[in-house]
Design a protein around this motif. Structure first.
Motif, PDB file in Angstrom:
ATOM      1  N   SER A  52       0.929  -1.343   0.290  1.00 23.12           N
ATOM      2  CA  SER A  52       0.055  -0.082  -0.003  1.00 23.12           C
ATOM      3  C   SER A  52       0.576   1.278  -0.111  1.00 23.12           C
TER       4      SER A  52
ATOM      5  N   ASP B 281      -4.952   7.150  -7.396  1.00 27.31           N
ATOM      6  CA  ASP B 281      -5.818   6.905  -6.662  1.00 27.31           C
ATOM      7  C   ASP B 281      -7.098   6.728  -7.385  1.00 27.31           C
TER       8      ASP B 281
ATOM      9  N   ARG C 142      -8.207   2.402  -6.039  1.00 32.20           N
ATOM     10  CA  ARG C 142      -9.234   2.187  -5.373  1.00 32.20           C
ATOM     11  C   ARG C 142      -8.998   0.711  -4.579  1.00 32.20           C
ATOM     12  N   VAL C 143      -8.310  -0.057  -5.166  1.00 26.40           N
ATOM     13  CA  VAL C 143      -7.902  -1.451  -4.201  1.00 26.40           C
ATOM     14  C   VAL C 143      -7.119  -1.193  -3.317  1.00 26.40           C
ATOM     15  N   ARG C 144      -5.897  -0.039  -3.690  1.00 29.08           N
ATOM     16  CA  ARG C 144      -5.076   0.286  -2.612  1.00 29.08           C
ATOM     17  C   ARG C 144      -5.651   0.887  -1.189  1.00 29.08           C
ATOM     18  N   ARG C 145      -6.665   1.842  -1.454  1.00 29.04           N
ATOM     19  CA  ARG C 145      -7.384   2.453  -0.555  1.00 29.04           C
ATOM     20  C   ARG C 145      -8.200   1.543   0.364  1.00 29.04           C
ATOM     21  N   VAL C 146      -8.853   0.430  -0.131  1.00 37.41           N
ATOM     22  CA  VAL C 146      -9.269  -0.664   0.474  1.00 37.41           C
ATOM     23  C   VAL C 146      -8.124  -1.537   1.364  1.00 37.41           C
ATOM     24  N   ALA C 147      -7.278  -1.873   0.672  1.00 39.03           N
ATOM     25  CA  ALA C 147      -6.055  -2.852   1.076  1.00 39.03           C
ATOM     26  C   ALA C 147      -5.397  -1.819   2.533  1.00 39.03           C
ATOM     27  N   ASP C 148      -5.384  -0.586   2.420  1.00 41.34           N
ATOM     28  CA  ASP C 148      -4.606   0.301   3.575  1.00 41.34           C
ATOM     29  C   ASP C 148      -4.968  -0.022   4.883  1.00 41.34           C
ATOM     30  N   PRO C 149      -6.581   0.132   5.124  1.00 42.64           N
ATOM     31  CA  PRO C 149      -6.921  -0.175   6.371  1.00 42.64           C
ATOM     32  C   PRO C 149      -6.866  -1.582   6.926  1.00 42.64           C
ATOM     33  N   VAL C 150      -7.220  -2.566   5.866  1.00 43.01           N
ATOM     34  CA  VAL C 150      -7.180  -3.934   6.195  1.00 43.01           C
ATOM     35  C   VAL C 150      -5.592  -4.362   6.608  1.00 43.01           C
TER      36      VAL C 150
END
Length: 355
Positions: free
Chosen positions: A148, A157, A163-171
């Motif tokens: 990320s 972004d 968009r995948v990166r933005r989801v992966a970051d909090p995960v």
């Protein structure tokens, strides 16, 4: 039915030595009749417990695993508080430390295939099996966090990958935080699960020692690598981790008993643990009082990391030494035996008085 003539004049309940009759006709053996008092020696001068065949790669692995765990926890906090440099540095540190720790473990095992074999099954009663999966899960989330961070600079972004990166970051942050404490503590359970006296007798407090030490080390690394404007969480974690480590270590020495705790105070282990306490106290005070000064923060951070490493190596050395002297094995067993004898006498007297 054949009758033993030696048992003819004996009441049924005491017809044979060895203890009281169990339900169903069996008898419970009284170990006080079978285990004589022994002297502190061993067969041909050999120790009672065989020392663990581990090399220095294992305490290095324990230290690096703790450093990775604390860094993952700190990185999650930095992400929540929007501290970009601290978040990036701790994520890179978590992945680097867990990778280096894995290499140390593989080196001790001798063959990479042995490490892979531990992943074939899940055995919840085995600390090594559970720890292998904890290590793998944490490494996966740590790798996702680093991916990320890299994606912030190479991916738009607004794109699909962005968009995948933005989801992966909090995960990545949540996963690293969830597996941080288990990763830091399971190695303590692994040591305490052995027959090595100083490790086995410290099973209550040793996980807390390792968790506190892990947080102190990670906070120290953050103090070295991050700007002082973002190290507020690291300074707080340094104080909390050092306090937990020192308090748990002190309580551990008391509950272990004076004899079994003796290897923690003598020889190489004693030197390492004395140095560890001094470095940990110095690092925590420096972080709390002078952590806003760049030079003082760096010195405090190095002291915290060195103190954490000395703690792991000192406890490891103490365990090896305790396995070499039969006193550390025999005395606790004798005390437990005498305690059970006393309980048995009390139980018998109560039963007799009721009858």
């Amino acid at each position: 039915m054949t009758v033993n003539p030696f048992d003819a004049d004996r009441p049924p309940e005491v017809s044979r030595p060895g203890g009281r009759r169990r339900r169903g006709g069996g008898r419970r053996r009284d170990e006080s009749l079978m285990v004589p008092d022994i002297e502190f020696d061993s067969y041909y001068g050999r120790q009672v417990v065989k020392p663990a065949p581990w090399t220095s790669d294992i305490p290095a692995y324990i230290f690096l695993g703790g450093l990775a765990a604390g860094s993952g926890l700190l990185g999650a906090g930095a992400s929540a508080r929007n501290l970009p440099t601290l978040r990036r540095n701790t994520r890179y540190a978590a992945l680097a430390a867990v990778a280096a720790g894995g290499l140390a473990l593989v080196r001790d095992l001798g063959k990479p295939s042995r490490a892979l074999n531990m992943m074939r099954t899940v055995k919840v009663t085995s600390p090594m099996s559970v720890g292998s999966w904890i290590l793998t899960a944490f490494a996966a989330f740590a790798g996702l966090g680093v991916a990320s961070e890299v994606g912030r600079h190479v991916v738009d972004d607004d794109s699909a990958l962005g968009r995948v990166r933005r989801v992966a970051d909090p995960v990545a942050s949540v996963g690293s935080a969830l597996f941080a404490a288990p990763l830091a503590a399971y190695t303590a359970v692994l040591l305490a699960d052995t027959a090595t006296p100083s490790w086995h007798e410290s099973y209550r407090e040793l996980p807390f020692v390792f968790v506190g030490s892990a947080n102190a080390a990670a906070a120290g690394l953050a103090l070295v690598t991050a700007p002082t404007s973002e190290t507020g969480p690291a300074r707080k974690l340094a104080v909390a981790g050092a306090a937990l480590e020192l308090a748990a270590l002190e309580q551990m020495e008391r509950t272990m008993g004076e004899l079994v705790a003796e290897p923690l105070h003598v020889g190489r282990a004693g030197v390492l643990l004395k140095v560890s306490k001094a470095l940990t106290v110095t690092g925590a005070l420096g972080a709390a009082l002078f952590g806003r000064n760049r030079a003082a923060a760096a010195v405090s951070g190095v002291a915290l990391m060195a103190g954490s490493a000395c703690t792991r190596f000192g406890i490891f050395e103490a365990g090896l030494e305790s396995a070499k002297d039969p006193r550390y094995t025999v005395t606790p067993q004798r005390e437990r035996l005498e305690g059970r004898r006393a309980q048995g006498v009390t139980h018998d007297s109560i039963t007799t008085s009721r009858q």
